[in-house]
Write an enzyme that holds these catalytic residues in place. Sequence first.
Site: not given
Ligand code: NOJ
Length: 563
Positions: A100, A199
């Site tokens: 990720d 992300d």
């Molecule tokens: C998306 C992620 O899937 C989530 O879990 C996270 O809180 C936010 N982005 C911030 O990184």
Amino acid sequence: MAINRDWWKNRIAYQVYPRSFCDGNGDGTGDLKGITSKLDYLKDLGVGVVWLSPVYRSPMDDGGYDISDYCDIDPLFGNMADMDELLAEAKKRDIRILMDLVINHCSDEHPWFQKALREPDSEEAGYFWFRESAGGPPNNWRSMFGGSAWENVGGDRYYMHLFSKKQPDLNWENPKLREKLVETIRFWLDKGLGGFRIDAITHIKKMEGLPSGPADGPDGMVGCFAYTRCIEGIGDFLTELREATFDQYECMTVAEAAGVPNEQLVDYIGPKGYFSTMFDFSYSEPYSYGHGWHTCKGPGEWDFRTWRNALYASQLFTQKIGYGAVFLENHDYPRACQKFVPEKDHSPAVQMMLGNLFFFLRGIPFIYQGQELGMTNPSFTSIDVIDDISTKNHYRVALADGLTPEEAMPLVARYSRDNARIPFPWDDSENGGFAPAGVKPWLPVHPDYKTVNAKAEMANPKGVYAFYKEMIRLRTESEYAKTILEGKFAPILKQYDKLIAYTREGEKKLAVICSLSDKTRKIKLPFGVKNLVLSSLDSYKLEGNILTLKPYQSVTLEIEEAF
Ligand code: NOJ
């Protein structure tokens, strides 16, 4: 040798939430060794790509999406040798690992940010969004986790955080910062990583001048989306990033790209797109959260056709320009049946229908851990067991709105991200076999783990797991595989409410018909049927061209030419 850019398309992807998959060292938290020990399970299921939610060093304010060292593994999950072992063992099984990539923000405990705090004139201070502002935050943007998007660090100095205050946003306008991120990405790709899930990437560009906006809530603030999502100029950053990194490796990238307007999809995943593929969130939530989860509509209370139109539009646009990534669940949502079907109707067969609905859409399917077992929300009854920062925030908002804790908890629990983050149940032994007996898992195991677990599901030829295995076989190995992979998508039977129905047309012609009604119904098919390929229930009734569907039944049919 030319780089194969499409190696991932005919694979099945699976998201592992490392903290909750398998505890390899007996401390109550899932880890890399645990994941390695379960690769055979994934292989047997038919998985070819595994996305790991973050395992980098992190204070875990937001489940690891707050990274304090991009090139190290958090001790909670093991160490770099464990990661190397996981990569090597996955490779032996022809499974490719995606990490990720969280590069819109990092952790406030990252050495860059720590130095920026200490030395406002340092190079590192330029990696972030610091502003001087007398008498309050520099603008009225609301962070996505609630409250101002600015945090004061003493005097008039503030920094921007679109998520929690422990996740300062990185300043992509700064070329030095961009170079550092490129180095990091190459570090991982050089290790032979399969690629990245990326992300919050549509937020890396902020609107010039960081202007305040008209308040949209009683707090006087405005949601930050209009000012920080898909802002003009973002393409320059993303092109530079792709050229310096992904273009040079046989990797895949799947972007968490919320908010991309249809006409810009081509820039993201077209032939020269920034990414291999992306998740489209336009149809992932049929409800709107309003200003808090407690005000949100329950399953089935929202407008079905609006949701269906969003799903169809996404498929129709995407197939014109590229190949999407389709999903039903992930670590940010409650389990799917809780989103789409009223509680009274939940059953494993309903989960199969939902699986069928998404699995044969055009795109690479991502299964979220436990989805293949038919896991449900565990019904949290106390905020004390919750870890998720988002749930805690929404609980506070509900209390501030005047709800009692007893009223707030069930409403907020429905949407808690921890619903999907509880330990994976491997068997019916204590802790569901996730962690050794006598050890307390970091989140409670599901109360149903004695019956809903991998061992029991794998032994049940009529269970959700068997249904997923069959869908995987159909997509990867059957005579229909090519059609499911590449066939053209077209919505059908739109005159029927509570029905998702589409054809996939390639070498063969398939129709997927999924009823979200709680009543038995008759559907008049505008084509002849050759074969029943898959049904979520044992019974299947076709008389002439009249198909009878039981409540929440789905069927996949091979059909004749004319429709
Ligand atoms: C998306 C992620 O899937 C989530 O879990 C996270 O809180 C936010 N982005 C911030 O990184």
